[in-house]
Design a protein around this motif. Sequence first.
Motif, PDB file in Angstrom:
ATOM      1  N   ASP A   1       0.850  -1.189   0.000  1.00 29.21           N
ATOM      2  CA  ASP A   1       0.000   0.000   0.000  1.00 29.21           C
ATOM      3  C   ASP A   1       0.890   1.245   0.000  1.00 29.21           C
ATOM      4  O   ASP A   1       1.678   1.441   0.926  1.00 29.21           O
ATOM      5  CB  ASP A   1      -0.893  -0.026   1.238  1.00 29.21           C
ATOM      6  N   PRO A   2       0.789   2.111  -1.014  1.00 28.40           N
ATOM      7  CA  PRO A   2       1.664   3.288  -1.080  1.00 28.40           C
ATOM      8  C   PRO A   2       1.454   4.261   0.082  1.00 28.40           C
ATOM      9  O   PRO A   2       2.418   4.880   0.547  1.00 28.40           O
ATOM     10  CB  PRO A   2       1.309   3.947  -2.417  1.00 28.40           C
ATOM     11  N   ARG A   3       0.238   4.392   0.574  1.00 32.19           N
ATOM     12  CA  ARG A   3       0.006   5.300   1.709  1.00 32.19           C
ATOM     13  C   ARG A   3       0.672   4.775   2.974  1.00 32.19           C
ATOM     14  O   ARG A   3       1.250   5.523   3.745  1.00 32.19           O
ATOM     15  CB  ARG A   3      -1.492   5.507   1.932  1.00 32.19           C
ATOM     16  N   LEU A   4       0.574   3.476   3.168  1.00 28.61           N
ATOM     17  CA  LEU A   4       1.227   2.879   4.334  1.00 28.61           C
ATOM     18  C   LEU A   4       2.745   2.974   4.205  1.00 28.61           C
ATOM     19  O   LEU A   4       3.446   3.239   5.187  1.00 28.61           O
ATOM     20  CB  LEU A   4       0.794   1.422   4.502  1.00 28.61           C
ATOM     21  N   GLU A   5       3.250   2.770   3.008  1.00 27.03           N
ATOM     22  CA  GLU A   5       4.695   2.916   2.766  1.00 27.03           C
ATOM     23  C   GLU A   5       5.164   4.326   3.123  1.00 27.03           C
ATOM     24  O   GLU A   5       6.205   4.507   3.750  1.00 27.03           O
ATOM     25  CB  GLU A   5       5.017   2.632   1.288  1.00 27.03           C
ATOM     26  N   ALA A   6       4.387   5.338   2.727  1.00 26.62           N
ATOM     27  CA  ALA A   6       4.754   6.728   3.030  1.00 26.62           C
ATOM     28  C   ALA A   6       4.761   6.974   4.534  1.00 26.62           C
ATOM     29  O   ALA A   6       5.665   7.635   5.064  1.00 26.62           O
ATOM     30  CB  ALA A   6       3.792   7.689   2.340  1.00 26.62           C
ATOM     31  N   LEU A   7       3.773   6.436   5.231  1.00 29.73           N
ATOM     32  CA  LEU A   7       3.712   6.583   6.680  1.00 29.73           C
ATOM     33  C   LEU A   7       4.892   5.887   7.350  1.00 29.73           C
ATOM     34  O   LEU A   7       5.515   6.439   8.267  1.00 29.73           O
ATOM     35  CB  LEU A   7       2.390   6.030   7.212  1.00 29.73           C
ATOM     36  N   LEU A   8       5.226   4.695   6.882  1.00 29.42           N
ATOM     37  CA  LEU A   8       6.367   3.977   7.443  1.00 29.42           C
ATOM     38  C   LEU A   8       7.674   4.728   7.171  1.00 29.42           C
ATOM     39  O   LEU A   8       8.577   4.732   8.019  1.00 29.42           O
ATOM     40  CB  LEU A   8       6.426   2.556   6.877  1.00 29.42           C
ATOM     41  N   ASP A   9       7.771   5.373   5.994  1.00 29.69           N
ATOM     42  CA  ASP A   9       8.953   6.197   5.700  1.00 29.69           C
ATOM     43  C   ASP A   9       9.096   7.329   6.710  1.00 29.69           C
ATOM     44  O   ASP A   9      10.194   7.610   7.194  1.00 29.69           O
ATOM     45  CB  ASP A   9       8.859   6.785   4.286  1.00 29.69           C
ATOM     46  N   GLU A  10       7.974   7.978   7.030  1.00 31.63           N
ATOM     47  CA  GLU A  10       8.009   9.078   7.995  1.00 31.63           C
ATOM     48  C   GLU A  10       8.433   8.598   9.381  1.00 31.63           C
ATOM     49  O   GLU A  10       9.240   9.258  10.058  1.00 31.63           O
ATOM     50  CB  GLU A  10       6.645   9.763   8.068  1.00 31.63           C
ATOM     51  N   ILE A  11       7.908   7.465   9.794  1.00 32.92           N
ATOM     52  CA  ILE A  11       8.262   6.927  11.114  1.00 32.92           C
ATOM     53  C   ILE A  11       9.745   6.571  11.147  1.00 32.92           C
ATOM     54  O   ILE A  11      10.461   6.901  12.100  1.00 32.92           O
ATOM     55  CB  ILE A  11       7.394   5.696  11.453  1.00 32.92           C
ATOM     56  N   GLU A  12      10.205   5.906  10.092  1.00 31.11           N
ATOM     57  CA  GLU A  12      11.606   5.504  10.053  1.00 31.11           C
ATOM     58  C   GLU A  12      12.541   6.713  10.016  1.00 31.11           C
ATOM     59  O   GLU A  12      13.578   6.729  10.693  1.00 31.11           O
ATOM     60  CB  GLU A  12      11.848   4.609   8.835  1.00 31.11           C
ATOM     61  N   THR A  13      12.150   7.756   9.283  1.00 35.03           N
ATOM     62  CA  THR A  13      12.964   8.977   9.218  1.00 35.03           C
ATOM     63  C   THR A  13      13.026   9.645  10.589  1.00 35.03           C
ATOM     64  O   THR A  13      14.099  10.072  11.040  1.00 35.03           O
ATOM     65  CB  THR A  13      12.384   9.952   8.173  1.00 35.03           C
ATOM     66  N   ARG A  14      11.889   9.721  11.266  1.00 31.72           N
ATOM     67  CA  ARG A  14      11.861  10.345  12.593  1.00 31.72           C
ATOM     68  C   ARG A  14      12.729   9.562  13.576  1.00 31.72           C
ATOM     69  O   ARG A  14      13.449  10.140  14.399  1.00 31.72           O
ATOM     70  CB  ARG A  14      10.416  10.451  13.093  1.00 31.72           C
ATOM     71  N   ALA A  15      12.662   8.230  13.512  1.00 31.34           N
ATOM     72  CA  ALA A  15      13.493   7.417  14.398  1.00 31.34           C
ATOM     73  C   ALA A  15      14.978   7.645  14.097  1.00 31.34           C
ATOM     74  O   ALA A  15      15.795   7.757  15.018  1.00 31.34           O
ATOM     75  CB  ALA A  15      13.134   5.939  14.247  1.00 31.34           C
TER      76      ALA A  15
END
Length: 142
Positions: free
Chosen positions: A115-129
């Motif tokens: 899911d591209p929306r979920l991928e984008a959200l996971l990218d944001e979480i990973e970047t913040r971490a």
Amino acid sequence: MKVTGTGGVGQAGGARGTQRSADGSFRLPSMGETAGPAQSSNVSTAHAVMGVEALLTLQDVGGPLERKRRAVGRAGRILDLLDGVKLALLEGRISGDALIRLQGAVREQRAGTDDPRLEALLDEIETRAAVEIAKLEQARAA
């Protein structure tokens, strides 16, 4: 039909026939009498429809509901980790281990999604971490 173990199904003995007396009234066979052979149905054609091995294989495959259940479990784990990171940040006691666990959970979730929306959200979480880990390293170096 009767189940005869894990090998499949077998033919059960038929029901005893009823008899009519000479006057046409209903009566059951007595103890000494034997009933005629029971009519067998076409149920015997269902021999060994599926073995236990096939059932276990079907359980292991898991359909869309099983995949969704696992994804919800992983998402719950990520949410729990995010909540812990949030509380630690607010209290000023964030640890690198919690952030690394969060990154690992995000990578695990990413492998199971398309899911591209979920991928984008996971990218944001990973970047913040990653940003928080870099901040911790900077603070330790100073």
